[in-house]
Design an enzyme around this catalytic site. Structure first.
Site, PDB file in Angstrom:
ATOM      1  N   LYS A  81      -1.820  11.146   3.708  1.00  0.00           N
ATOM      2  CA  LYS A  81      -1.870   9.933   4.537  1.00  0.00           C
ATOM      3  C   LYS A  81      -0.615   9.803   5.387  1.00  0.00           C
ATOM      4  O   LYS A  81      -0.680   9.565   6.587  1.00  0.00           O
ATOM      5  CB  LYS A  81      -2.015   8.697   3.653  1.00  0.00           C
ATOM      6  CG  LYS A  81      -1.767   7.396   4.392  1.00  0.00           C
ATOM      7  CD  LYS A  81      -1.795   6.181   3.500  1.00  0.00           C
ATOM      8  CE  LYS A  81      -0.456   5.785   2.927  1.00  0.00           C
ATOM      9  NZ  LYS A  81       0.449   5.071   3.819  1.00  0.00           N
ATOM     10  N   ASN A  82       0.554   9.931   4.743  1.00  0.00           N
ATOM     11  CA  ASN A  82       1.798   9.648   5.457  1.00  0.00           C
ATOM     12  C   ASN A  82       2.088  10.677   6.542  1.00  0.00           C
ATOM     13  O   ASN A  82       2.865  10.416   7.444  1.00  0.00           O
ATOM     14  CB  ASN A  82       2.974   9.567   4.478  1.00  0.00           C
ATOM     15  CG  ASN A  82       2.962   8.250   3.717  1.00  0.00           C
ATOM     16  OD1 ASN A  82       2.155   7.374   4.002  1.00  0.00           O
ATOM     17  ND2 ASN A  82       3.849   8.124   2.745  1.00  0.00           N
ATOM     18  N   ARG A 117      12.289  -3.913   4.541  1.00  0.00           N
ATOM     19  CA  ARG A 117      11.888  -2.782   5.375  1.00  0.00           C
ATOM     20  C   ARG A 117      12.141  -2.989   6.864  1.00  0.00           C
ATOM     21  O   ARG A 117      11.209  -3.083   7.667  1.00  0.00           O
ATOM     22  CB  ARG A 117      10.423  -2.412   5.130  1.00  0.00           C
ATOM     23  CG  ARG A 117      10.176  -1.982   3.717  1.00  0.00           C
ATOM     24  CD  ARG A 117       8.773  -1.488   3.505  1.00  0.00           C
ATOM     25  NE  ARG A 117       8.607  -0.094   3.816  1.00  0.00           N
ATOM     26  CZ  ARG A 117       7.474   0.560   3.655  1.00  0.00           C
ATOM     27  NH1 ARG A 117       6.411  -0.049   3.216  1.00  0.00           N
ATOM     28  NH2 ARG A 117       7.382   1.836   3.942  1.00  0.00           N
ATOM     29  N   PRO A 118      13.406  -3.059   7.264  1.00  0.00           N
ATOM     30  CA  PRO A 118      13.707  -3.228   8.688  1.00  0.00           C
ATOM     31  C   PRO A 118      13.395  -1.966   9.501  1.00  0.00           C
ATOM     32  O   PRO A 118      13.103  -0.919   8.928  1.00  0.00           O
ATOM     33  CB  PRO A 118      15.204  -3.522   8.691  1.00  0.00           C
ATOM     34  CG  PRO A 118      15.726  -2.971   7.412  1.00  0.00           C
ATOM     35  CD  PRO A 118      14.606  -2.953   6.436  1.00  0.00           C
ATOM     36  N   VAL A 119      13.498  -2.099  10.830  1.00  0.00           N
ATOM     37  CA  VAL A 119      13.278  -0.932  11.707  1.00  0.00           C
ATOM     38  C   VAL A 119      14.510  -0.687  12.585  1.00  0.00           C
ATOM     39  O   VAL A 119      14.414  -0.085  13.643  1.00  0.00           O
ATOM     40  CB  VAL A 119      12.011  -1.088  12.592  1.00  0.00           C
ATOM     41  CG1 VAL A 119      10.754  -0.920  11.755  1.00  0.00           C
ATOM     42  CG2 VAL A 119      12.003  -2.409  13.336  1.00  0.00           C
ATOM     43  N   ASP A 179       7.335   6.622  -4.122  1.00  0.00           N
ATOM     44  CA  ASP A 179       5.884   6.358  -4.138  1.00  0.00           C
ATOM     45  C   ASP A 179       5.213   6.814  -5.431  1.00  0.00           C
ATOM     46  O   ASP A 179       4.010   6.615  -5.609  1.00  0.00           O
ATOM     47  CB  ASP A 179       5.210   7.047  -2.941  1.00  0.00           C
ATOM     48  CG  ASP A 179       5.521   6.342  -1.631  1.00  0.00           C
ATOM     49  OD1 ASP A 179       6.121   5.257  -1.656  1.00  0.00           O
ATOM     50  OD2 ASP A 179       5.149   6.894  -0.574  1.00  0.00           O
ATOM     51  N   CYS A 212       6.680  -7.063   4.483  1.00  0.00           N
ATOM     52  CA  CYS A 212       5.962  -6.092   3.672  1.00  0.00           C
ATOM     53  C   CYS A 212       6.270  -6.408   2.219  1.00  0.00           C
ATOM     54  O   CYS A 212       7.350  -6.882   1.900  1.00  0.00           O
ATOM     55  CB  CYS A 212       6.435  -4.688   4.011  1.00  0.00           C
ATOM     56  SG  CYS A 212       5.760  -3.447   2.934  1.00  0.00           S
ATOM     57  N   ILE A 238      15.363   3.362  -3.521  1.00  0.00           N
ATOM     58  CA  ILE A 238      14.951   3.407  -2.109  1.00  0.00           C
ATOM     59  C   ILE A 238      14.564   2.011  -1.592  1.00  0.00           C
ATOM     60  O   ILE A 238      14.992   1.598  -0.523  1.00  0.00           O
ATOM     61  CB  ILE A 238      13.758   4.368  -1.895  1.00  0.00           C
ATOM     62  CG1 ILE A 238      14.036   5.746  -2.514  1.00  0.00           C
ATOM     63  CG2 ILE A 238      13.400   4.482  -0.409  1.00  0.00           C
ATOM     64  CD1 ILE A 238      15.025   6.612  -1.802  1.00  0.00           C
ATOM     65  N   ARG A 285      -6.120   1.780   1.090  1.00  0.00           N
ATOM     66  CA  ARG A 285      -5.265   2.188   2.206  1.00  0.00           C
ATOM     67  C   ARG A 285      -4.816   3.632   2.029  1.00  0.00           C
ATOM     68  O   ARG A 285      -4.517   4.310   3.020  1.00  0.00           O
ATOM     69  CB  ARG A 285      -4.023   1.289   2.285  1.00  0.00           C
ATOM     70  CG  ARG A 285      -4.300  -0.101   2.785  1.00  0.00           C
ATOM     71  CD  ARG A 285      -3.003  -0.837   3.001  1.00  0.00           C
ATOM     72  NE  ARG A 285      -2.026   0.070   3.575  1.00  0.00           N
ATOM     73  CZ  ARG A 285      -0.725   0.062   3.316  1.00  0.00           C
ATOM     74  NH1 ARG A 285      -0.226  -0.822   2.491  1.00  0.00           N
ATOM     75  NH2 ARG A 285       0.082   0.926   3.874  1.00  0.00           N
TER      76      ARG A 285
END
Ligand code: UD1
Length: 429
Positions: free
Chosen positions: A22-23, A125-127, A310, A120, A332, A402
């Protein structure tokens, strides 16, 4: 909303073919925006997340064909022209990685308006690293009303970018922009996850020049245009690890195929230490677990090749019935232990302090009704349910849909008693 019901206690015997990652798939789909030629992606997983992104790409001008091919499902994406370069909130909010269309849109058209991904459930979870990388490449970025407005009227140009810490998404985003920038880009402290290598392979096939694949320094020499072609998505290492843990939890003997044991070596090492039998094969591995209890082992998450965040929830499920205490440290993401209280509903003994969880193994879990809180957390509840006495019902499985393709079918084929209870449709897809 659908639920999944599991009747625990069945040992698993059989084979589970692993799907495409998926990723990786979603970043490869975003890469299709970099060319006016068709990009054919084979070994594509069919998931809610790929569907969300497909919708966004269509809005941006992509023609999308999904079909069955000789290598499983495939998707052909063809964007002869970008229509609008706007990624609206209603589409980006459904899946955070949609934000990765920003770089390709700027690279291809010189401007873009993309919604910020928003909150989220696994932390803030910044960008910021994504945006700093794009700025370093020459994009002017303005943020207002929840949107990123980006301009690069004279095109992007190569730059040296040092990431302060490893970010998978920011590394991929910088790659997606730098391939069409003028001159050389060097990415220091780049992520080394196999999905980055897969993106590098696909972009190289399209005509990009990328050196240093698999290392923390990537050197990208920009080209003026990219073409299309065919690329096969790598195996999903998180799905691989999830079924490896599921087999270890339930007991029995399961062969995982269409994947690579090297993708999850840090998990397999710990599983062996805990008492699970692991035999690598040319296209995956065999997982064996006899009758006795496993031993508790400690783990901390890290960027690849360390233990994947994950897989942390799934490993915690496995440790709930091991002999002794397991200390699980999440390094993480903040707030990534939401599965702990749900596992406790099944009888697990877990105490959480900040980024550390202590799991004291119990003799057995007992089935109960639980709630999925995020993608990987939800599958940890299914794993726990496989070994719990009686029935476990997992609510809100849209999280699971998902990222896990045909989960009930894959586990059911090995003898697990897992069924989906259909509910009313949810807006999450
Ligand atoms: C990707 C994966 C996700 C996995 C994660 C770590 C996808 C779609 N998702 O997420 O499943 O759990 O890698 O392996 O591929 N950060 C910042 N600023 C940024 C970007 C990240 O502070 O601009 C922080 C994050 O909050 C997090 C850490 O960096 O604490 C690592 O995140 P990152 O590697 O970027 O994860 P994602 O790419 O979002």
């Amino acid at each position: 909303m659908d639920k999944i019901a599991i009747i625990g206690g069945e040992r698993l015997f059989g084979e589970i073919p692993i799907s495409g990652a998926k990723n990786s798939a979603i970043k490869l789909m975003a890469a299709s925006l970099l060319t006016d030629q068709p990009l054919r992606l084979t070994n594509m997983p069919r998931l809610a997340d790929t569907r969300f992104l497909g919708r966004l790409l269509q809005r941006l001008g992509a023609e999308l064909i999904e079909r069955d091919g000789p290598d499983g499902s495939e998707t052909v994406l063809h964007t002869p022209e970008i229509l609008g370069a706007i990624a609206p909130y209603d589409l980006v909010r459904q899946m955070r990685a949609s934000f990765n269309v920003l770089g390709p849109l700027i690279a291809r058209t010189g401007h873009a308006k993309v919604s910020l991904p928003g909150g989220c459930t696994i932390g803030a979870r910044p960008v910021d690293l994504h945006l700093k990388a794009l700025e370093a490449l020459g994009a002017q970025i303005d943020l207002h009303e929840g949107y990123v407005f980006a301009q690069a009227p004279r095109g992007l140009r190569g730059a040296e970018i040092t990431f302060p810490f490893v970010s998978v998404g920011a590394t991929e985003h910088a790659m997606l922009a730098a391939v069409l920038a003028e001159g050389v880009t060097v990415l220091y402290n780049a992520a080394c996850e196999p999905e980055i290598g897969d993106l590098a392979d696909c972009l190289t096939m399209m005509g990009a020049k990328i050196e240093g694949k698999g290392t923390s320094t990537l050197v990208i020499t920009g080209v003026t245009r990219l073409g299309g072609g065919t690329h096969s998505v790598i195996a999903d290492r998180i799905e691989t690890g999830t079924y490896a843990v599921a087999a270890a939890m339930a007991g029995g003997e399961v062969r995982l195929t269409k994947t690579q044991s090297g993708f999850i070596q840090s998990l397999l090492d710990l599983m062996v230490k805990a008492g699970v039998g692991v035999e690598p094969t040319p296209d995956g591995m065999i997982i064996r677990r006899g009758e006795g209890r496993l031993e508790a082992v400690d783990v901390h998450t890290d960027p690849f090749p360390g233990f994947a965040t994950d897989l942390q929830a799934q490993f915690m499920a496995l440790m709930t019935t091991a002999r002794g205490e397991s200390v699980i440290r999440e390094t993480i993401f903040e707030n990534r232990f939401m599965h702990a209280p749900e596992l406790a509903r099944l009888g697990a003994e877990i105490s959480v302090h900040g980024g550390e969880a202590r799991v004291t193994g119990v003799d057995r879990l007992n089935g109960a009704e639980v709630m999925a809180t995020d993608l990987r957390a939800s599958v940890s509840l299914v794993i726990a349910g496989l070994a719990a006495k009686g029935e476990t019902v997992v609510n809100r499985v849209y999280h699971l849909d998902r990222g896990f393709e045909r989960l009930e079918e894959k586990l059911g084929a090995c003898g697990a008693q897992v069924r989906r209870i259909k509910g009313a449709a949810s807006d999450e897809g």
